[in-house]
Design a protein around this motif. Sequence first.
Motif, PDB file in Angstrom:
ATOM      1  N   UNK A  64       0.915  -1.309  -0.022  1.00  0.00           N
ATOM      2  CA  UNK A  64       0.025  -0.143  -0.109  1.00  0.00           C
ATOM      3  C   UNK A  64       0.992   1.358  -0.105  1.00  0.00           C
ATOM      4  N   UNK A  65       0.459   2.368  -0.680  1.00  0.00           N
ATOM      5  CA  UNK A  65       0.929   3.520  -0.900  1.00  0.00           C
ATOM      6  C   UNK A  65       0.761   4.647   0.337  1.00  0.00           C
ATOM      7  N   UNK A  66       1.832   5.412   0.622  1.00  0.00           N
ATOM      8  CA  UNK A  66       1.353   6.477   1.408  1.00  0.00           C
ATOM      9  C   UNK A  66       1.889   7.531   0.671  1.00  0.00           C
ATOM     10  N   UNK A 123       5.890   6.954   0.807  1.00  0.00           N
ATOM     11  CA  UNK A 123       6.434   5.582   0.784  1.00  0.00           C
ATOM     12  C   UNK A 123       5.557   4.544   0.116  1.00  0.00           C
ATOM     13  N   UNK A 124       6.280   3.539  -0.443  1.00  0.00           N
ATOM     14  CA  UNK A 124       5.556   2.521  -1.096  1.00  0.00           C
ATOM     15  C   UNK A 124       6.078   1.129  -0.614  1.00  0.00           C
ATOM     16  N   UNK A 177      10.018  -1.331   2.550  1.00  0.00           N
ATOM     17  CA  UNK A 177       9.218  -0.185   2.165  1.00  0.00           C
ATOM     18  C   UNK A 177      10.557   0.781   1.513  1.00  0.00           C
ATOM     19  N   UNK A 178      10.028   1.549   0.561  1.00  0.00           N
ATOM     20  CA  UNK A 178      10.864   2.440  -0.001  1.00  0.00           C
ATOM     21  C   UNK A 178      10.091   3.945   0.185  1.00  0.00           C
TER      22      UNK A 178
END
Length: 177
Positions: free
Chosen positions: A1-3, A24-25, A37-38
């Motif tokens: 999930x992406x933030x 973040x993704x 996480x990146x």
Amino acid sequence: EETANFEFPLITKAGVRLDVLLNATTRRDEQGNVIGVVGIGQDITGRLAQEREYTRLIDTANAPIFGVDTNGRVNVWNQCAMRLVGYSNEEVMGHSLVQEFITDDFKTAVQTVLDQALQGAETENFEFPLITKNGVRIEVLLNATTRRDEQGNVIGVVGIGQDITARLAQEREYSKL
């Protein structure tokens, strides 16, 4: 999930606080399993300080300044507007400027000015009345400017006014002479 666009404070080793905007993704392996996480962070400390300064300048300006969102609801109401009209921030924020604070005979005209500004057509030197909390009619000279977000999308209108009630009364007196 992406933030996307998560803001948070970060304290450096030297004890300095930075404001960071994080995107973040999840990082996945070939089978689609989450392996990490990146995150990409951006220091927005300066931008936030600038926004606070703009807010302070607007709030303490010696001209009434108000803002409305795309639905015409008040979202900016500076101290001068508060003193001039008598309504506090709490009494106006989120309320319809046109429906609740403009005289019936000018509701259509003021709404047109706001609608035009929402379309990018700004208005200068528009005269209209406001009714104070005490029921007194005051005359305002308004410049209405389109407000845009960082991507250039229209997010509302800001109005910078001037109380011209005394000037108009004086002009009426002179015309009687």
